[in-house]
Write an enzyme that holds these catalytic residues in place. Structure first.
Site, short mmCIF file in Angstrom:
data_model
loop_
_atom_site.label_atom_id
_atom_site.label_comp_id
_atom_site.label_asym_id
_atom_site.label_seq_id
_atom_site.Cartn_x
_atom_site.Cartn_y
_atom_site.Cartn_z
CB CYS A 54 60.95 62.93 32.46
SG CYS A 54 60.16 63.11 34.19
CB CYS A 58 60.02 57.33 38.47
SG CYS A 58 59.71 58.82 38.98
CB CYS A 61 59.81 55.81 35.25
SG CYS A 61 59.09 56.55 33.64
CB CYS A 98 44.02 59.30 31.06
SG CYS A 98 45.56 59.14 32.34
CB CYS A 130 41.88 61.27 33.11
SG CYS A 130 43.14 60.81 34.34
CB CYS A 190 42.60 59.60 39.34
SG CYS A 190 43.59 57.46 38.73
NE ARG A 262 41.47 53.29 35.89
CZ ARG A 262 41.37 54.20 36.12
NH1 ARG A 262 42.19 55.03 36.75
NH2 ARG A 262 40.34 54.54 36.35
N1 SAM Z 1 55.75 62.25 35.28
C1 SAM Z 1 54.25 62.68 35.82
C2 SAM Z 1 54.20 61.81 36.89
O1 SAM Z 1 54.74 60.46 37.20
O2 SAM Z 1 53.08 61.60 38.06
C3 SAM Z 1 52.76 61.46 34.51
C4 SAM Z 1 53.23 60.44 34.68
S1 SAM Z 1 54.08 59.24 35.18
C5 SAM Z 1 54.83 57.80 34.19
C6 SAM Z 1 52.25 58.36 35.71
C7 SAM Z 1 52.53 56.95 36.76
O3 SAM Z 1 53.31 55.96 36.43
C8 SAM Z 1 53.99 56.51 37.94
O4 SAM Z 1 53.58 57.67 38.37
C9 SAM Z 1 54.06 55.79 38.23
O5 SAM Z 1 52.54 54.27 39.04
C10 SAM Z 1 53.15 54.91 36.67
N2 SAM Z 1 53.84 53.94 35.85
C11 SAM Z 1 55.76 54.79 34.98
N3 SAM Z 1 56.41 53.60 34.65
C12 SAM Z 1 55.93 52.42 35.33
C13 SAM Z 1 56.29 50.68 35.49
N4 SAM Z 1 56.56 50.68 34.27
N5 SAM Z 1 55.30 49.90 35.66
C14 SAM Z 1 54.58 50.48 36.98
N6 SAM Z 1 53.85 51.89 36.81
C15 SAM Z 1 54.24 52.58 35.55
C1 DTB Z 2 48.55 54.63 36.19
O1 DTB Z 2 48.68 53.86 37.40
N1 DTB Z 2 49.04 53.94 35.32
C2 DTB Z 2 49.37 54.41 34.03
C3 DTB Z 2 48.38 55.61 34.52
N2 DTB Z 2 48.48 55.35 35.71
C4 DTB Z 2 49.36 56.43 33.64
C5 DTB Z 2 51.00 54.07 33.66
C6 DTB Z 2 51.40 53.17 33.68
C7 DTB Z 2 52.31 52.70 33.13
C8 DTB Z 2 53.56 51.92 32.95
C9 DTB Z 2 54.52 51.63 32.52
C10 DTB Z 2 54.64 52.60 30.68
O2 DTB Z 2 54.03 52.29 29.54
O3 DTB Z 2 55.14 53.53 30.32
FE1 SF4 Z 3 59.30 61.46 34.84
FE2 SF4 Z 3 58.51 59.10 34.75
FE3 SF4 Z 3 58.99 60.19 37.80
FE4 SF4 Z 3 56.81 60.83 35.79
S1 SF4 Z 3 57.28 58.63 36.37
S2 SF4 Z 3 57.93 61.76 37.38
S3 SF4 Z 3 57.25 60.11 33.43
S4 SF4 Z 3 60.75 59.71 35.66
#
Ligand code: SAM
Ligand code: DTB
Ligand code: SF4
Length: 328
Positions: A54, A58, A61, A98, A130, A190, A262
């Site tokens: 990506c 973030c 992430c 989802c 979702c 959501c 959730r």
């Molecule tokens: N790329 C899209 C976005 O950012 O909206 C969708 C996928 S993103 C991985 C969805 C959500 O996962 C993020 O908004 C964040 O709240 C959650 N997330 C990602 N990495 C995480 C982590 N290490 N711990 C907890 N939540 C995480």
């Molecule tokens: C949300 O609030 N938590 C989920 C879902 N929406 C998409 C994602 C959590 C991701 C945790 C890190 C991972 O597994 O990559």
């Molecule tokens: Fe990309 Fe992860 Fe940020 Fe979603 S949360 S926009 S997958 S870097």
């Protein structure tokens, strides 16, 4: 009966958040019982349909291309493979499926057409479908709706003030615009966030304030505890205490009574007793299955055992509710 309000002040939310914790759990539990069947917990399954690579930054992430994590990049999955995973999830008792993609935003290309086919397929299976695909235009939101999308996940993650410390490649306004586009397409919203990223309490309160003062509350609010992943800037963050999760959940429950709250990422590090406190504080939804998007989550068998111990039952999907109403 508590009323639904969209004019909460920060001060009011702060006061609720700082209530002595046992009173807070009691108050939230009371609101919870007014609006929900407290023995029902919605079981959702996540699937990463496009993983890693990506362009965003973030800090939490593991899927951001710029950090060196163990996540293996995977192009968009095939529709058939996704259907198989959805059937597995349904058979294991999930009512919401989802699909997540590591995209900054949706582009109008073949991949989006494929996602629309996935949405159609899962929706026809009778599950609430979702997606979480990044930013969306109004037209893209409408196309997803037409394909049968039930809900869209798009997290605010934290307060507007702390946002720049976590993400610089987009801003809070971009997030709010997408939420508005989703709402206008009549898709269920959501949106929630993450705690444990080094934010202050006022940032948690700020995020809850933004969510609770949207023109309409999100139908579901995920509360994630950061899963610290090696290679990301937040890899060394300390685990948040369960009491902080409880305060977030209970406050969300009180200020957004109708929402599904959730208990999302972070359950692998929580005992059944800790999760039980979260349910008492008003959480009524979880992600099930041994993987979230890329990180571990409790196995189905462990959750099954937890449901038995706590005498919880999975919440039927909206579609099953409709069928029941028609039959009656
Ligand atoms: N790329 C899209 C976005 O950012 O909206 C969708 C996928 S993103 C991985 C969805 C959500 O996962 C993020 O908004 C964040 O709240 C959650 N997330 C990602 N990495 C995480 C982590 N290490 N711990 C907890 N939540 C995480
Ligand atoms: C949300 O609030 N938590 C989920 C879902 N929406 C998409 C994602 C959590 C991701 C945790 C890190 C991972 O597994 O990559
Ligand atoms: Fe990309 Fe992860 Fe940020 Fe979603 S949360 S926009 S997958 S870097």
């Amino acid at each position: 009966m508590s009323v639904i309000r969209n004019n909460w002040t920060r001060e009011e939310i702060e006061k609720i958040y700082n209530t002595p914790v046992l009173d807070l759990i009691y108050n939230a539990g009371t609101v919870h019982r007014q609006y929900h069947e407290a023995s029902e917990v919605q079981v959702c399954t996540l699937l990463s349909v496009k993983t890693g690579g990506c362009p965003e930054d973030c800090a939490y992430c593991p899927q951001a291309a710029r950090y060196h994590t163990d996540v293996k990049v995977h192009k968009l999955m095939e529709v058939g493979e996704v259907m198989e995973k959805a059937i597995e999830a349904k058979e294991a008792g999930s009512t919401r499926f989802c699909m997540g993609a590591a995209w900054r935003e949706v582009r109008d290309n073949k991949d989006f057409d494929k996602v629309l086919d996935m949405v159609k397929g899962v929706s026809q299976m009778g599950m609430e479908v979702c997606c979480t695909l990044g930013m969306l235009s109004p037209e893209q939101a409408q196309k997803l709706k037409d394909a049968g999308l039930y809900a869209y996940n798009h997290n605010l993650d934290t307060s507007e003030e702390f946002y720049q410390d976590i993400i610089t490649s987009r801003n809070y306004g971009d997030r709010l615009d997408t939420l508005e586009n989703v709402r206008k397409a009549k898709i269920s919203v959501c949106s929630g966030g993450i705690i444990g990223m080094g934010e202050k309490e006022e940032d948690r309160i700020g995020m809850l304030h933004t969510l609770a003062t949207l023109p309409e509350h999100p139908e579901s609010v995920p509360v994630n505890a950061l899963v610290p992943v090696e290679g990301t800037p937040l890899e060394d963050q300390e685990k948040v205490s369960v009491w902080e999760m409880i305060r977030m959940i209970a406050t969300a429950r009180i200020i957004m009574p109708k929402a599904m709250v959730r208990l999302s990422a972070g359950r692998v590090r929580m005992s059944v007793e800790e999760q039980a406190l979260c349910f008492m504080a008003g959480a009524n939804s979880i992600f099930a299955g041994d993987k979230l998007l890329t990180t571990p989550n409790p196995a189905y068998v462990d959750d099954k055992q937890m449901f038995q111990i706590l005498q919880l039952k999975p919440r039927p999907s909206h579609k099953e509710n409709l069928v029941k109403q028609v039959v009656l």
